[in-house]
Design an enzyme around this catalytic site. Structure first.
Site, PDB file in Angstrom:
ATOM      1  N   ASN A 236     -58.797 -65.906  -2.881  1.00  0.00           N
ATOM      2  CA  ASN A 236     -60.217 -65.589  -2.661  1.00  0.00           C
ATOM      3  C   ASN A 236     -60.529 -65.391  -1.175  1.00  0.00           C
ATOM      4  OD1 ASN A 236     -60.095 -68.153  -1.648  1.00  0.00           O
ATOM      5  ND2 ASN A 236     -61.535 -69.072  -3.094  1.00  0.00           N
TER       6      ASN A 236
ATOM      7  N   HIS B  45     -59.659 -67.436   1.321  1.00  0.00           N
ATOM      8  CA  HIS B  45     -59.868 -68.634   2.138  1.00  0.00           C
ATOM      9  C   HIS B  45     -58.738 -68.835   3.147  1.00  0.00           C
ATOM     10  CE1 HIS B  45     -57.802 -71.426  -1.028  1.00  0.00           C
ATOM     11  NE2 HIS B  45     -56.996 -71.371   0.011  1.00  0.00           N
TER      12      HIS B  45
END
Ligand SMILES: N[C@@H]1[C@@H](O)[C@H](O)[C@@H](COP(=O)(O)O)O[C@@H]1O
Length: 264
Positions: free
Chosen positions: A136, A138
């Site tokens: 995602n 991160h």
């Protein structure tokens, strides 16, 4: 951003190991920022091999890890402290007292975050920070919506990250939902940042990081703001980049420039 696209994960690991080896040759007392996850394991194995062969030494180095699960102490097999000991520190000539991982068992996690920042500053800041990337986008445990100037703090993990990391935990084992992580601002303060990504399952995140907008929705896109960020990819992780041929061309030109400068 310097974008380096290599054939496979083994080449990515060797390239990353070269960066750390050169850094320690230039300054044996370097402050290294380290990461966990499966991606850096091959790089750590290469550093262990080189250390045991005597071509790199960590005896004067200091390290700071990006993050830790809140609620796990360093003896817990899923803690990042345990991971670092097993995957790197136990096998190299580093003084363990010079290795730092955020304390997952801190009584007062808020104070522990401030202390971690203070320790990094007292060490003179991080020379080279290693990073992986979550699917995602991160970095560390800075999940989407993380402040782009954030500092070390307690962060709640997304369901996507918990699911991605569930493979490391037994089915009936407690899996933390909270972490302590360096902030994006903390990461951006490192003098050099090296992000490794391998495999097609990282291709969307890599595309968003490099070719998407600067946005808290993709925390790794903050590296667009860094003066010295090196993104090292294998063909799979690079497979969704639109301008892939241009990045390869820039890197070839960059190599020629380095060779010319070395010949002066
Ligand atoms: N906190 C770590 C990150 O620092 C790491 O980059 C990410 C990707 O891990 P992997 O390399 O296993 O894909 O996993 C974890 O969430």
């Amino acid at each position: 951003m310097q974008i380096v696209i290599l054939k496979n994960a083994a080449e990515v690991a060797a390239y990353g190991a070269d960066i750390f080896t050169q850094q320690l040759a230039r300054n044996p007392g370097s402050v290294l920022g380290l990461a966990t996850g499966s991606t850096p394991v091959a790089l750590y194995q290469e550093l262990i091999r080189r250390n045991q062969a005597g071509t790199v030494s960590f005896s004067k180095a200091k390290t700071f890890n990006l993050d830790e699960y809140l609620g796990l102490n360093g003896e817990h097999p899923q803690s990042y402290r345990y991971f670092m000991n097993e995957q790197l520190f136990n096998h190299i000539d580093i003084n363990k007292e010079n290795t730092h991982v955020p304390p997952g068992d801190a009584k007062n996690p808020i104070e522990a975050c401030k202390e971690y920042e203070a320790r990094i500053s007292a060490a003179g800041g991080i020379d080279v920070q290693l990073l992986g990337i979550g699917r995602n986008g991160h970095i560390g445990f800075n999940e989407p919506s993380s402040g782009l100037t954030s500092r070390t703090r307690v962060k709640t993990l997304t369901k996507a990250t918990i699911d991605d990391n569930a493979r490391f935990f037994a089915a009936d084992e407690y899996q933390p939902h909270l972490s302590i992580t360096m902030g994006i601002g903390t990461i951006l303060d490192a003098r050099k940042v090296v992000l490794l990504a391998t495999g097609e399952n990282k291709a969307d995140a890599v595309h968003a990081m490099i070719e998407g907008p600067l946005t808290a929705a993709c925390p790794a896109s903050a590296l667009q703001m860094h003066r010295h960020a090196v993104i090292v990819l294998d063909e799979g992780a690079a497979s969704k980049l639109k301008d892939i041929e241009f990045y390869k061309h820039i890197e070839a030109e960059n190599q020629k420039l380095q060779e010319y400068l070395a010949s002066l």
